[in-house]
Design a protein around this motif. Structure first.
Motif, short mmCIF file in Angstrom:
data_model
loop_
_atom_site.label_atom_id
_atom_site.label_comp_id
_atom_site.label_asym_id
_atom_site.label_seq_id
_atom_site.Cartn_x
_atom_site.Cartn_y
_atom_site.Cartn_z
N PRO A 35 0.81 -1.23 0.00
CA PRO A 35 0.00 0.00 0.00
C PRO A 35 0.84 1.27 0.00
N ASN A 36 2.13 1.16 0.33
CA ASN A 36 2.96 2.35 0.35
C ASN A 36 3.63 2.63 -1.00
N ASP A 171 11.22 3.43 8.63
CA ASP A 171 12.18 4.27 7.90
C ASP A 171 12.26 3.87 6.43
N LEU A 172 12.28 2.56 6.19
CA LEU A 172 12.35 2.08 4.80
C LEU A 172 11.08 2.41 4.03
N GLN A 173 9.94 2.30 4.70
CA GLN A 173 8.68 2.66 4.04
C GLN A 173 8.66 4.14 3.69
N ALA A 174 9.12 4.98 4.62
CA ALA A 174 9.17 6.41 4.35
C ALA A 174 10.14 6.71 3.21
N LYS A 175 11.26 6.00 3.16
CA LYS A 175 12.22 6.19 2.07
C LYS A 175 11.60 5.81 0.74
N GLY A 176 10.86 4.69 0.72
CA GLY A 176 10.21 4.26 -0.51
C GLY A 176 9.21 5.29 -1.01
N ILE A 177 8.43 5.86 -0.09
CA ILE A 177 7.46 6.90 -0.48
C ILE A 177 8.18 8.14 -1.03
N ALA A 178 9.28 8.51 -0.37
CA ALA A 178 10.04 9.68 -0.82
C ALA A 178 10.61 9.43 -2.22
N LEU A 179 11.14 8.22 -2.48
CA LEU A 179 11.67 7.89 -3.80
C LEU A 179 10.56 7.96 -4.86
N LEU A 180 9.38 7.45 -4.51
CA LEU A 180 8.25 7.49 -5.43
C LEU A 180 7.88 8.93 -5.78
N GLU A 181 7.84 9.80 -4.77
CA GLU A 181 7.50 11.20 -5.02
C GLU A 181 8.58 11.88 -5.85
N ALA A 208 12.20 6.64 -14.72
CA ALA A 208 11.23 5.75 -14.07
C ALA A 208 11.87 4.40 -13.75
N GLU A 209 12.65 3.86 -14.71
CA GLU A 209 13.29 2.57 -14.50
C GLU A 209 14.28 2.62 -13.33
N ASN A 210 15.07 3.70 -13.28
CA ASN A 210 16.06 3.84 -12.21
C ASN A 210 15.39 3.93 -10.84
N TYR A 211 14.38 4.79 -10.75
CA TYR A 211 13.68 4.95 -9.48
C TYR A 211 12.92 3.68 -9.09
N ASP A 212 12.31 3.00 -10.09
CA ASP A 212 11.54 1.80 -9.78
C ASP A 212 12.43 0.71 -9.19
N ARG A 213 13.68 0.59 -9.67
CA ARG A 213 14.59 -0.39 -9.09
C ARG A 213 14.88 -0.06 -7.63
N ARG A 214 15.13 1.22 -7.36
CA ARG A 214 15.42 1.62 -5.99
C ARG A 214 14.20 1.44 -5.08
N ILE A 215 13.02 1.76 -5.62
CA ILE A 215 11.79 1.61 -4.84
C ILE A 215 11.53 0.14 -4.53
N ALA A 220 11.41 -4.27 -0.67
CA ALA A 220 11.80 -5.63 -0.27
C ALA A 220 12.47 -5.61 1.11
N LEU A 221 13.34 -4.63 1.34
CA LEU A 221 13.99 -4.52 2.64
C LEU A 221 12.96 -4.26 3.75
N ALA A 222 12.00 -3.39 3.45
CA ALA A 222 10.95 -3.10 4.45
C ALA A 222 10.15 -4.35 4.77
N GLY A 223 9.83 -5.14 3.74
CA GLY A 223 9.11 -6.38 3.98
C GLY A 223 9.90 -7.36 4.81
N THR A 224 11.22 -7.43 4.57
CA THR A 224 12.07 -8.32 5.36
C THR A 224 12.09 -7.90 6.82
N GLN A 225 12.23 -6.59 7.07
CA GLN A 225 12.24 -6.09 8.45
C GLN A 225 10.91 -6.34 9.15
N ALA A 226 9.81 -6.15 8.41
CA ALA A 226 8.49 -6.39 9.00
C ALA A 226 8.32 -7.86 9.37
N ALA A 227 8.78 -8.76 8.49
CA ALA A 227 8.69 -10.19 8.79
C ALA A 227 9.56 -10.55 9.99
N TYR A 228 10.72 -9.90 10.10
CA TYR A 228 11.60 -10.15 11.24
C TYR A 228 10.93 -9.71 12.53
#
Length: 234
Positions: A35-36, A171-181, A208-215, A220-228
């Protein structure tokens, strides 16, 4: 039927939810599954606005009033048409009335217990909301509450590890949103050129391709931390 909305460059999930008067949980259909992370052009599904706590409490009170009214109607016992009846019929009728009264009393107690449980649940929800509002106004975060509980009950070190994992996830979710913006802003800036050229279109695609890779990496990192964090909770 749920309403649909096509994401525009620069949109965020919180903005879309605020425009339609719903919570973010009422919005589904993310292409990324997160959702983010939403993309311009994708179509989101927007459900009905979530009922307020006041509406839930009013609904519960209305249901309770309906149950009490129904119970009162069942307690109304009609008088016999004639005051003179054979004794055996009166005894039979008295025994039947006693059984009926016992059944209605058991029903009344059940309804009262259900109403009490519902009131307790709503009061607990209101208490939790009040605590969260108090924490927000006092500037206290979830991390502050976790540290206080840890100090109070001497909780093992895993709670601190869970707190850190949750903090890193946010923090990772906020970074992802910032990259998207940032990506949408860069693409929009190129799109404001006076004349659209293949060069500009290619630049937009590369951005778009460059940012999408970073996003994607950040998500993925945020999902890993959430699962942890969830594993630590277990």
């Amino acid at each position: 039927m749920p309403e649909t909305y096509t994401v525009k460059p620069g949109d965020t999930l919180s903005q879309i939810a605020q425009r339609h008067g719903v919570t973010q949980d009422a919005i589904t259909g993310y292409r990324s599954g997160d959702p983010n992370v939403i993309f311009p052009g994708e179509v989101l599904k927007i459900g009905a606005p979530a009922p307020t706590r006041e509406q839930q409490l009013a609904d519960a009170q209305e249901r309770l009033a309906g149950l009490e009214d129904a119970l009162q109607r069942r307690l109304d016992i009609q008088e016999p048409e004639s005051p003179i009846q054979p004794a055996e019929h009166l005894l039979d009728r008295t025994a039947g009335i006693e059984d009926r009264l016992a059944q209605m009393e058991a029903e009344r107690q059940r309804v009262a217990e259900e109403a009490k449980t519902e009131r307790d649940r709503l009061m607990e929800e209101q208490r939790t909301l009040a605590e969260r509002a108090s924490d927000f106004l006092a500037g206290r975060t979830i991390e502050d509450r976790l540290r206080e509980e840890q100090a109070r009950f001497e909780v093992p070190e895993t709670l601190e590890m869970e707190r850190q994992a949750l903090a890193q996830t946010r923090d990772l979710q906020a970074k992802g949103i910032a990259l998207l913006e940032q990506r949408d802003a860069a693409i929009a800036a190129l799109g404001q050129q006076a004349v659209a050229t293949p060069f500009i279109t290619g630049q937009q695609a590369r951005i778009a391709e460059n940012y999408d890779r970073r996003i994607a990496s950040t998500s993925a990192l945020a999902g890993t931390q959430a699962a942890y964090a969830q594993a630590l909770q277990g």
